[in-house]
Design a protein around this motif. Structure first.
Motif, PDB file in Angstrom:
ATOM      1  N   ALA A  17      10.273 -15.835  30.809  1.00 26.74           N
ATOM      2  CA  ALA A  17      11.695 -15.471  30.757  1.00 26.74           C
ATOM      3  C   ALA A  17      12.441 -16.714  31.191  1.00 26.74           C
ATOM      4  CB  ALA A  17      12.293 -14.398  31.843  1.00 26.74           C
ATOM      5  N   ARG A  18      11.693 -17.899  30.429  1.00 24.80           N
ATOM      6  CA  ARG A  18      12.279 -18.846  30.703  1.00 24.80           C
ATOM      7  C   ARG A  18      12.289 -19.722  29.854  1.00 24.80           C
ATOM      8  NH1 ARG A  18       9.223 -21.926  36.103  1.00 24.80           N
ATOM      9  NH2 ARG A  18      11.634 -23.479  36.338  1.00 24.80           N
ATOM     10  N   ARG A  19      12.673 -21.030  29.487  1.00 24.99           N
ATOM     11  CA  ARG A  19      12.118 -21.183  28.672  1.00 24.99           C
ATOM     12  C   ARG A  19      13.042 -21.479  27.093  1.00 24.99           C
ATOM     13  NH1 ARG A  19       8.121 -26.113  30.166  1.00 24.99           N
ATOM     14  NH2 ARG A  19       9.171 -26.439  31.960  1.00 24.99           N
ATOM     15  N   PHE A  20      12.220 -21.216  26.664  1.00 22.47           N
ATOM     16  CA  PHE A  20      12.334 -20.843  24.460  1.00 22.47           C
ATOM     17  C   PHE A  20      12.784 -19.154  24.793  1.00 22.47           C
ATOM     18  CE2 PHE A  20      11.011 -19.619  20.103  1.00 22.47           C
ATOM     19  CZ  PHE A  20      12.219 -20.968  20.081  1.00 22.47           C
ATOM     20  N   LEU A  21      12.394 -18.570  25.706  1.00 24.81           N
ATOM     21  CA  LEU A  21      12.484 -17.285  26.242  1.00 24.81           C
ATOM     22  C   LEU A  21      13.820 -17.035  27.282  1.00 24.81           C
ATOM     23  CD1 LEU A  21       8.884 -15.937  26.008  1.00 24.81           C
ATOM     24  CD2 LEU A  21      10.575 -16.090  24.060  1.00 24.81           C
ATOM     25  N   HIS A  22      14.330 -17.673  27.523  1.00 24.29           N
ATOM     26  CA  HIS A  22      15.267 -17.981  28.793  1.00 24.29           C
ATOM     27  C   HIS A  22      16.012 -16.318  28.393  1.00 24.29           C
ATOM     28  CE1 HIS A  22      18.464 -19.827  26.136  1.00 24.29           C
ATOM     29  NE2 HIS A  22      17.990 -19.805  26.144  1.00 24.29           N
ATOM     30  N   PRO A  23      17.029 -15.969  28.949  1.00 24.56           N
ATOM     31  CA  PRO A  23      17.857 -14.804  28.715  1.00 24.56           C
ATOM     32  C   PRO A  23      18.871 -15.805  27.970  1.00 24.56           C
ATOM     33  CG  PRO A  23      17.346 -14.429  30.975  1.00 24.56           C
ATOM     34  CD  PRO A  23      16.387 -15.423  30.724  1.00 24.56           C
ATOM     35  N   GLY A  24      19.710 -14.905  27.005  1.00 29.36           N
ATOM     36  CA  GLY A  24      21.072 -15.350  26.430  1.00 29.36           C
ATOM     37  C   GLY A  24      20.821 -14.611  24.621  1.00 29.36           C
ATOM     38  N   LEU A  26      20.384 -13.802  21.104  1.00 29.03           N
ATOM     39  CA  LEU A  26      19.091 -13.984  19.752  1.00 29.03           C
ATOM     40  C   LEU A  26      17.930 -14.600  20.673  1.00 29.03           C
ATOM     41  CD1 LEU A  26      21.155 -15.930  17.185  1.00 29.03           C
ATOM     42  CD2 LEU A  26      20.896 -13.556  17.207  1.00 29.03           C
ATOM     43  N   ARG A  27      18.181 -13.342  21.847  1.00 28.78           N
ATOM     44  CA  ARG A  27      16.328 -13.928  22.923  1.00 28.78           C
ATOM     45  C   ARG A  27      16.035 -12.917  21.770  1.00 28.78           C
ATOM     46  NH1 ARG A  27      15.458 -11.337  28.684  1.00 28.78           N
ATOM     47  NH2 ARG A  27      14.256 -13.087  29.468  1.00 28.78           N
ATOM     48  N   TRP A  28      15.906 -11.747  21.317  1.00 24.51           N
ATOM     49  CA  TRP A  28      14.839 -11.437  20.502  1.00 24.51           C
ATOM     50  C   TRP A  28      14.402 -11.474  19.214  1.00 24.51           C
ATOM     51  CZ3 TRP A  28      16.203  -9.852  15.280  1.00 24.51           C
ATOM     52  CH2 TRP A  28      16.998 -10.151  15.066  1.00 24.51           C
ATOM     53  N   LEU A  29      15.408 -12.624  19.034  1.00 20.77           N
ATOM     54  CA  LEU A  29      14.797 -13.630  17.428  1.00 20.77           C
ATOM     55  C   LEU A  29      14.308 -14.865  17.958  1.00 20.77           C
ATOM     56  CD1 LEU A  29      15.090 -13.224  14.941  1.00 20.77           C
ATOM     57  CD2 LEU A  29      17.726 -15.040  14.755  1.00 20.77           C
ATOM     58  N   ARG A  30      14.627 -15.807  19.384  1.00 19.72           N
ATOM     59  CA  ARG A  30      13.540 -16.266  19.825  1.00 19.72           C
ATOM     60  C   ARG A  30      12.085 -15.932  20.156  1.00 19.72           C
ATOM     61  NH1 ARG A  30      15.845 -17.372  24.545  1.00 19.72           N
ATOM     62  NH2 ARG A  30      18.236 -16.719  23.744  1.00 19.72           N
ATOM     63  N   ALA A  31      12.203 -14.718  20.218  1.00 18.84           N
ATOM     64  CA  ALA A  31      10.217 -14.596  20.922  1.00 18.84           C
ATOM     65  C   ALA A  31      10.348 -14.411  19.008  1.00 18.84           C
ATOM     66  CB  ALA A  31      10.924 -12.993  21.691  1.00 18.84           C
ATOM     67  N   LEU A  32      10.341 -13.379  18.602  1.00 18.22           N
ATOM     68  CA  LEU A  32       9.454 -13.057  16.975  1.00 18.22           C
ATOM     69  C   LEU A  32       9.489 -14.325  16.680  1.00 18.22           C
ATOM     70  CD1 LEU A  32      12.196 -10.263  15.616  1.00 18.22           C
ATOM     71  CD2 LEU A  32      10.215 -10.268  17.034  1.00 18.22           C
ATOM     72  N   GLY A  33      10.697 -15.734  17.253  1.00 16.55           N
ATOM     73  CA  GLY A  33       9.734 -16.909  15.808  1.00 16.55           C
ATOM     74  C   GLY A  33       8.681 -17.409  16.999  1.00 16.55           C
ATOM     75  N   TRP A  34       8.804 -17.831  18.391  1.00 13.31           N
ATOM     76  CA  TRP A  34       8.073 -17.739  18.980  1.00 13.31           C
ATOM     77  C   TRP A  34       6.427 -17.558  18.589  1.00 13.31           C
ATOM     78  CZ3 TRP A  34       5.289 -21.703  20.566  1.00 13.31           C
ATOM     79  CH2 TRP A  34       4.816 -21.799  22.126  1.00 13.31           C
ATOM     80  N   GLY A  35       6.401 -15.884  18.331  1.00 13.78           N
ATOM     81  CA  GLY A  35       4.806 -15.336  18.327  1.00 13.78           C
ATOM     82  C   GLY A  35       5.215 -15.809  16.538  1.00 13.78           C
ATOM     83  N   GLY A  36       5.563 -15.618  15.578  1.00 13.10           N
ATOM     84  CA  GLY A  36       5.125 -15.607  14.454  1.00 13.10           C
ATOM     85  C   GLY A  36       4.294 -17.449  14.475  1.00 13.10           C
ATOM     86  N   LEU A  37       5.222 -18.131  15.009  1.00 14.83           N
ATOM     87  CA  LEU A  37       4.057 -19.276  14.584  1.00 14.83           C
ATOM     88  C   LEU A  37       3.156 -19.449  15.766  1.00 14.83           C
ATOM     89  CD1 LEU A  37       4.925 -22.722  14.953  1.00 14.83           C
ATOM     90  CD2 LEU A  37       5.446 -22.950  16.998  1.00 14.83           C
ATOM     91  N   LEU A 163       5.469 -10.795  22.662  1.00 16.42           N
ATOM     92  CA  LEU A 163       6.496 -10.896  22.759  1.00 16.42           C
ATOM     93  C   LEU A 163       7.449  -9.952  21.666  1.00 16.42           C
ATOM     94  CD1 LEU A 163       5.315 -14.302  21.360  1.00 16.42           C
ATOM     95  CD2 LEU A 163       6.564 -14.115  23.293  1.00 16.42           C
ATOM     96  N   LEU A 164       6.870  -8.736  21.126  1.00 19.34           N
ATOM     97  CA  LEU A 164       7.067  -7.678  20.679  1.00 19.34           C
ATOM     98  C   LEU A 164       8.071  -7.071  21.361  1.00 19.34           C
ATOM     99  CD1 LEU A 164       5.374  -6.644  17.076  1.00 19.34           C
ATOM    100  CD2 LEU A 164       7.566  -7.632  17.651  1.00 19.34           C
ATOM    101  N   MET A 165       7.502  -7.056  22.722  1.00 17.82           N
ATOM    102  CA  MET A 165       7.669  -6.067  23.718  1.00 17.82           C
ATOM    103  C   MET A 165       9.036  -7.252  25.043  1.00 17.82           C
ATOM    104  SD  MET A 165       5.610  -5.096  27.568  1.00 17.82           S
ATOM    105  CE  MET A 165       6.343  -4.689  28.765  1.00 17.82           C
ATOM    106  N   ARG A 166       9.150  -8.823  25.164  1.00 16.04           N
ATOM    107  CA  ARG A 166       9.650  -9.028  25.296  1.00 16.04           C
ATOM    108  C   ARG A 166      11.183  -9.119  24.186  1.00 16.04           C
ATOM    109  NH1 ARG A 166      11.277 -11.581  29.516  1.00 16.04           N
ATOM    110  NH2 ARG A 166      12.950  -9.739  28.878  1.00 16.04           N
ATOM    111  N   ALA A 167      11.255  -9.175  22.560  1.00 12.44           N
ATOM    112  CA  ALA A 167      12.133  -8.703  22.039  1.00 12.44           C
ATOM    113  C   ALA A 167      13.025  -6.995  22.073  1.00 12.44           C
ATOM    114  CB  ALA A 167      11.745  -8.723  20.520  1.00 12.44           C
TER     115      ALA A 167
END
Length: 310
Positions: A17-24, A26-37, A163-167
Motif C-alpha cells: 500500500a506504499r510507494r508504487f502501490l500508494h492510494p490514489g 490509477l492505483r489499479w493500473l499501477r498494480a497491473l503494470g508492476w505485476g506485468g514487469l 497484485l490482481l487483488m490490489r487492483a
C-alpha cells in the motif's frame, strides 16, 4: 535472530500500500503494470532455473544440478524481496521466514497425501495400472519440484494473485489468476481444454487458498513441490502432460479408460478424482481464509509487517 514485527490489530493480507502501490488515481493500473514487469522477469528466471535442473538428453540428473536449482531459487526469492522493498516500501510478509520451516513441512505432507489419494482413487476405480517398485534416482524430479514449487508460487500467487487483488479485489483476483494458471498449461504436451480447466480449478484455486489463509507462500510452495514430486517420481505418472524419465513406480491409464475420468495422456491432474480432491481442499481452505478476514487487504493505516534481525 530473525523475527516478525506486526501490529496486533492488523487484519487482512499485506498486499502492498506504499510507494508504487500508494492510494490514489490509477492505483489499479499501477498494480497491473508492476505485476506485468515482475511476471515477465520471474518467468524468465524460472526458465533459466528449469533449464539448469534438466539433465541432458539421455543423462541422469546430478547433485550439482540440484544445488544449482536450489541456489537459483534462493536468489529468485531474494531478488523478489529486494524489488518489493524498493518499489513497495516493505519487506514482503509473503516471504516471512519465522514460519517458513513448519509451513513448508506441512505443505510437503499435504501435497504428497493429496496426490497419493488421487492415484489411490484412480487405482480403486480400475482406471490406472501401477507397476514397480524399481531402481531409479529421484534427483530430476526433486529439481522439478523445487523449481516449480518456488517459481510458480512466487509468480502466480505472490505476483499475479496479490497484485490482481490490489487492483480488483479478492474474488476477481482468484478467478483471473486461476484462469491464467490453467491457460498457460495449454502449452504443455497432451494438453486439452479440459486439462486446463482442471488445473485452473483444482490447482489454481487450491494453491491460492493456502496463500490467502497464511499470508505466506511456504505452504503453497510445499504443496506444489510435493504434488509434482509424488506424481512424477513416486508414482511415475505424467506431470502436466510431461512424461518422467525415472520413477519408483510406473502409472498409466488402463486401455479403454475414458480420458475425462482418468486424465488420459495429460496425467492424473486432468482426472475426475484430482478435480474432486483439489477442489474440495480449495473450498475448505478458502472458507477458513475468508473467516479469518484475509479476503481483504490490510488497512492502509495498519502498521506494516516487517521481518528484522535482532
Amino acid at each position: 535472530m530473525w523475527r516478525t514485527e506486526v501490529s496486533s490489530s492488523a487484519v487482512g493480507l499485506d498486499i502492498g500500500a506504499r510507494r508504487f502501490l500508494h492510494p490514489g488515481p490509477l492505483r489499479w493500473l499501477r498494480a497491473l503494470g508492476w505485476g506485468g514487469l515482475l511476471f515477465a522477469l520471474f518467468m524468465l528466471f524460472y526458465a533459466v532455473a528449469s533449464q539448469a535442473g534438466e539433465p541432458a538428453r539421455g543423462a541422469a540428473a546430478t547433485p550439482l544440478s540440484l544445488v544449482v536449482v536450489a541456489v537459483l531459487s534462493a536468489v529468485g526469492l531474494g531478488l523478489y524481496a529486494g524489488m518489493v522493498r524498493l518499489a513497495e516500501g516493505r519487506w514482503p510478509a509473503e516471504l516471512g521466514l519465522r514460519r517458513a520451516a513448519p509451513e513448508l513441512l506441512v505443505g510437503l505432507v499435504v501435497g504428497a497425501a493429496m496426490l497419493s489419494a488421487v492415484v489411490a482413487a484412480l487405482l480403486a476405480f480400475g482406471l490406472y495400472d501401477i507397476s514397480g517398485p524399481r531402481a531409479s534416482s529421484p534427483l530430476a524430479m526433486i529439481n522439478v519440484g523445487v523449481a516449480s514449487g518456488v517459481f510458480e508460487e512466487l509468480i502466480f500467487r505472490a505476483i499475479v494473485l496479490r497484485l490482481l487483488m490490489r487492483a480488483f479485489g479478492a474474488w476477481p483476483a482468484l478467478a483471473l489468476s486461476a484462469a491464467l494458471f490453467g491457460a498457460l498449461h495449454l502449452a504443455n504436451p497432451n494438453a486439452t481444454p479440459v486439462a486446463a480447466v482442471a488445473i485452473a480449478v483444482e490447482a489454481g484455486l487450491m494453491l491460492a487458498s493456502f496463500y490467502l489463509l497464511t499470508g505466506r507462500l511456504w505452504v503453497s510452495i510445499g504443496v506444489h513441490a510435493a504434488w509434482n514430486f509424488t506424481q512424477g517420481w513416486i508414482w511415475g505418472a505424467r506431470v502436466s502432460g510431461i512424461p518422467v524419465q525415472e520413477s519408483l513406480y510406473l502409472s498409466a491409464p488402463k486401455a479403454g479408460a475414458p480420458d475425462w475420468l482418468s486424465g488420459g495422456a495429460f496425467g492424473p491432474e486432468a482426472s475426475v478424482p484430482a478435480m474432486l480432491i483439489g477442489t474440495g481442499v480449495a473450498v475448505i481452505v478458502l472458507y477458513q481464509a475468508w473467516k479469518k478476514g484475509n479476503f481483504q487487504a490490510r488497512s492502509e493505516t495498519a502498521q506494516p509487517i516487517v521481518e528484522v534481525f535482532d
